[in-house]
Design an enzyme around this catalytic site. Structure first.
Site, mmCIF file in Angstrom:
data_model
loop_
_atom_site.group_PDB
_atom_site.id
_atom_site.type_symbol
_atom_site.label_atom_id
_atom_site.label_comp_id
_atom_site.label_asym_id
_atom_site.label_seq_id
_atom_site.Cartn_x
_atom_site.Cartn_y
_atom_site.Cartn_z
ATOM 1 C CD GLU A 87 0.857 1.243 -5.113
ATOM 2 O OE1 GLU A 87 -0.159 1.951 -5.093
ATOM 3 O OE2 GLU A 87 1.482 1.009 -6.160
ATOM 4 N NE ARG B 207 -1.064 5.453 -17.665
ATOM 5 C CZ ARG B 207 -1.283 6.759 -17.748
ATOM 6 N NH1 ARG B 207 -0.801 7.463 -18.746
ATOM 7 N NH2 ARG B 207 -1.988 7.365 -16.809
#
Length: 274
Positions: A82, A160
């Protein structure tokens, strides 16, 4: 179709904001804050890239994504490289990318468990106009006070590692397996290849260009889609009008016409333009 205006999908997030960016309506008073705006193609499609705006009021979780090889080994279609184009930032805003020093997997796990990982990340100050490309295996966390356009491989697989003591689920086993806990190495800096056209990044997974207003001739290989993301101004491609706060896709050979005040991102998978 040679050009399509994408659907705008607003996503409520507790870390979002009630003041957005020109082109977007602020949420109504008393409504939940908006953290993300996604642009989605009509129908049940899975394009190569996904475009988002992010509006942050606080730090997002410390996370990592699998790369293509790791994702496919888990039965997923692709990894998640990204990049972030910073549109607005409060004076003390930061983004964490990579670790200050190389870490072992055991050290990474212990730091994620006891919370010291936050201090071992490299929190870099950011300002409007800054740009970062973040490879899939890079540990990262987006800070608060930011308005960001995120261009990413179309995957929502997120592991996470740490969430500042919240009760949200962590994914330590998967996250530590795919993470590369080393200092961040930036890709090549943006380069202006012609007046009004800058290559922000060229690979490894996609290309992102930034254009000023005017006409831009685009020739995409067969089967390749390009995403037109107007930050400011308005324009037209293939008979489809667009303006700030929207996003359009195109295929084939088209001229993208934009207003004199336009500031536009153009993204496409890594396939050389003709």
């Amino acid at each position: 179709m040679p050009a399509t205006l994408l659907h705008t999908h607003r996503v409520e997030k507790p870390w979002g904001r009630d003041t957005l960016w020109p082109g977007f309506d602020d949420p109504a008073p008393g409504s939940p804050p908006i953290g993300e705006v996604w642009f989605q193609e009509p129908g049940n499609t899975t394009p190569d890239l996904l475009i988002k705006y992010l509006f942050t009021s606080e730090k997002l979780s410390v996370q990592v994504h699998p790369n293509d090889e790791q994702a496919r080994a888990r039965g997923l279609p692709r990894g998640k490289d990204e990049c972030w184009t910073i549109l607005a930032a409060e004076p003390d805003s930061t983004i964490a990318v990579g670790t200050k020093q190389p870490m072992s997997k055991d050290d990474l796990r212990q730091s994620a468990v006891d919370g010291t990982i936050e201090d071992k990340l490299d929190w870099k100050p950011v300002k409007p106009g800054d740009f970062m490309y973040c490879a899939s295996d890079t540990i990262h966390a987006i800070g608060g006070g930011l308005t960001v356009i995120e261009v990413q491989q179309n995957s929502e697989t997120t592991y996470r590692l740490y969430d500042y003591g919240s009760d949200r689920e962590l994914h330590l086993k998967d996250g530590i397996e795919v993470a590369d806990p080393t200092p961040y190495v930036p890709v090549a800096p943006p380069i202006e290849v012609e007046t009004g056209r800058t290559i922000m990044v060229e690979g490894p997974k996609f290309v992102l260009e930034r254009w000023k207003g005017g006409e831009h001739v685009v020739n995409l290989p067969e089967g390749t889609t390009g995403w037109v993301i107007p930050i400011t101004g308005s324009g037209d491609v293939g008979g489809v009008a667009f303006k700030a706060g929207e996003c359009a896709t195109m295929t084939g050979s088209e001229t993208v016409s934009t207003s004199a005040d336009a500031d536009v991102l153009f993204a496409y998978p890594l396939a050389k333009r003709i």
